[in-house]
Design a protein around this motif. Structure first.
Motif, PDB file in Angstrom:
ATOM      1  N   SER A 120       0.836  -1.207   0.000  1.00  0.00           N
ATOM      2  CA  SER A 120       0.000   0.000   0.000  1.00  0.00           C
ATOM      3  C   SER A 120       0.868   1.253   0.000  1.00  0.00           C
ATOM      4  N   TYR A 121       1.941   1.224   0.772  1.00  0.00           N
ATOM      5  CA  TYR A 121       2.862   2.351   0.861  1.00  0.00           C
ATOM      6  C   TYR A 121       3.403   2.715  -0.524  1.00  0.00           C
ATOM      7  N   TYR A 122       3.818   1.706  -1.280  1.00  0.00           N
ATOM      8  CA  TYR A 122       4.395   1.987  -2.593  1.00  0.00           C
ATOM      9  C   TYR A 122       3.348   2.324  -3.647  1.00  0.00           C
ATOM     10  N   ALA A 123       2.074   2.155  -3.324  1.00  0.00           N
ATOM     11  CA  ALA A 123       1.003   2.555  -4.231  1.00  0.00           C
ATOM     12  C   ALA A 123       0.684   4.045  -4.089  1.00  0.00           C
ATOM     13  N   ILE A 124       1.179   4.682  -3.034  1.00  0.00           N
ATOM     14  CA  ILE A 124       0.944   6.104  -2.780  1.00  0.00           C
ATOM     15  C   ILE A 124       1.911   6.917  -3.641  1.00  0.00           C
ATOM     16  N   PRO A 125       1.438   8.037  -4.218  1.00  0.00           N
ATOM     17  CA  PRO A 125       2.344   8.895  -5.005  1.00  0.00           C
ATOM     18  C   PRO A 125       3.558   9.302  -4.171  1.00  0.00           C
ATOM     19  N   GLU A 126       4.694   9.449  -4.847  1.00  0.00           N
ATOM     20  CA  GLU A 126       5.974   9.620  -4.158  1.00  0.00           C
ATOM     21  C   GLU A 126       6.007  10.799  -3.183  1.00  0.00           C
ATOM     22  N   ASN A 127       5.463  11.957  -3.554  1.00  0.00           N
ATOM     23  CA  ASN A 127       5.521  13.111  -2.651  1.00  0.00           C
ATOM     24  C   ASN A 127       4.692  12.862  -1.382  1.00  0.00           C
ATOM     25  N   GLN A 128       3.546  12.210  -1.510  1.00  0.00           N
ATOM     26  CA  GLN A 128       2.730  11.889  -0.334  1.00  0.00           C
ATOM     27  C   GLN A 128       3.382  10.770   0.482  1.00  0.00           C
ATOM     28  N   ARG A 129       4.017   9.840  -0.219  1.00  0.00           N
ATOM     29  CA  ARG A 129       4.696   8.734   0.457  1.00  0.00           C
ATOM     30  C   ARG A 129       5.806   9.263   1.358  1.00  0.00           C
ATOM     31  N   ARG A 130       6.540  10.241   0.882  1.00  0.00           N
ATOM     32  CA  ARG A 130       7.625  10.820   1.673  1.00  0.00           C
ATOM     33  C   ARG A 130       7.084  11.477   2.951  1.00  0.00           C
ATOM     34  N   ARG A 131       5.964  12.168   2.814  1.00  0.00           N
ATOM     35  CA  ARG A 131       5.353  12.816   3.985  1.00  0.00           C
ATOM     36  C   ARG A 131       4.870  11.763   4.981  1.00  0.00           C
ATOM     37  N   LEU A 132       4.296  10.682   4.470  1.00  0.00           N
ATOM     38  CA  LEU A 132       3.840   9.604   5.346  1.00  0.00           C
ATOM     39  C   LEU A 132       5.027   8.959   6.059  1.00  0.00           C
ATOM     40  N   PHE A 133       6.117   8.774   5.346  1.00  0.00           N
ATOM     41  CA  PHE A 133       7.330   8.210   5.939  1.00  0.00           C
ATOM     42  C   PHE A 133       7.843   9.096   7.071  1.00  0.00           C
ATOM     43  N   ASP A 134       7.886  10.401   6.824  1.00  0.00           N
ATOM     44  CA  ASP A 134       8.343  11.336   7.857  1.00  0.00           C
ATOM     45  C   ASP A 134       7.435  11.282   9.082  1.00  0.00           C
ATOM     46  N   LEU A 135       6.122  11.194   8.861  1.00  0.00           N
ATOM     47  CA  LEU A 135       5.174  11.086   9.969  1.00  0.00           C
ATOM     48  C   LEU A 135       5.414   9.808  10.765  1.00  0.00           C
ATOM     49  N   ALA A 136       5.592   8.691  10.074  1.00  0.00           N
ATOM     50  CA  ALA A 136       5.841   7.407  10.750  1.00  0.00           C
ATOM     51  C   ALA A 136       7.123   7.467  11.566  1.00  0.00           C
ATOM     52  N   ARG A 137       8.152   8.079  11.037  1.00  0.00           N
ATOM     53  CA  ARG A 137       9.420   8.203  11.763  1.00  0.00           C
ATOM     54  C   ARG A 137       9.225   8.999  13.052  1.00  0.00           C
ATOM     55  N   VAL A 138       8.511  10.123  12.970  1.00  0.00           N
ATOM     56  CA  VAL A 138       8.266  10.954  14.160  1.00  0.00           C
ATOM     57  C   VAL A 138       7.453  10.164  15.180  1.00  0.00           C
ATOM     58  N   LEU A 139       6.413   9.473  14.731  1.00  0.00           N
ATOM     59  CA  LEU A 139       5.579   8.701  15.649  1.00  0.00           C
ATOM     60  C   LEU A 139       6.371   7.583  16.328  1.00  0.00           C
ATOM     61  N   SER A 140       7.268   6.954  15.603  1.00  0.00           N
ATOM     62  CA  SER A 140       8.057   5.866  16.203  1.00  0.00           C
ATOM     63  C   SER A 140       9.055   6.390  17.221  1.00  0.00           C
ATOM     64  N   GLU A 141       9.526   7.610  17.025  1.00  0.00           N
ATOM     65  CA  GLU A 141      10.469   8.199  17.971  1.00  0.00           C
ATOM     66  C   GLU A 141       9.793   8.594  19.281  1.00  0.00           C
ATOM     67  N   VAL A 142       8.510   8.949  19.235  1.00  0.00           N
ATOM     68  CA  VAL A 142       7.793   9.362  20.437  1.00  0.00           C
ATOM     69  C   VAL A 142       7.197   8.159  21.173  1.00  0.00           C
ATOM     70  N   ALA A 143       7.077   7.040  20.486  1.00  0.00           N
ATOM     71  CA  ALA A 143       6.448   5.861  21.106  1.00  0.00           C
ATOM     72  C   ALA A 143       7.327   5.227  22.152  1.00  0.00           C
TER      73      ALA A 143
END
Length: 124
Positions: free
Chosen positions: A101-124
């Protein structure tokens, strides 16, 4: 009992086959064997010969080394690397669904989602 390397290689075959959207039957046909043999390879019940692994790699469009990534040797006992990731992440259908599903997302939106996931994992 299957050898850990055979199990690992089988998981990597299943992982790649699933990511490219290929069925066991399609992979079997492309390498000239029955799908039951692919099932046995993927579970590690049967060892994959070098020539068969070559054909599978060609069909799945990866280098042979792909199937051995994530293994390390410690003495004579090969083990999978974990790095805080479940050992059988390649066998987790939900994780593979997420990757697909991640790779089905357009690249610019995928990058933003990746950044969000990274931030969420750091706070968890």
């Amino acid at each position: 009992m299957p050898h850990p390397v055979d199990v690992h290689v089988g998981k990597r075959i299943r992982h790649r086959r699933w990511l490219v959207g290929m069925t066991q039957q399609q992979l079997a046909e492309s390498v000239g064997i029955k799908f039951q043999q692919i099932q046995k390879y993927e579970t590690g019940a049967n060892r994959v010969s070098a020539s068969r692994l070559w054909d599978i790699a060609d069909s799945l469009e990866v280098e042979i080394s792909f199937f051995f990534e994530g293994l390390e040797h410690e003495g004579d006992s090969p083990r999978e690397k974990t790095d805080n990731v479940p050992t059988d992440i390649l066998g987790d259908k939900e994780a593979l669904d997420l990757v697909r599903s991640y790779y089905a997302i357009p690249e610019n939106q995928r990058r933003r989602l990746f950044d969000l996931a990274r931030v969420l994992s750091e706070v968890a």
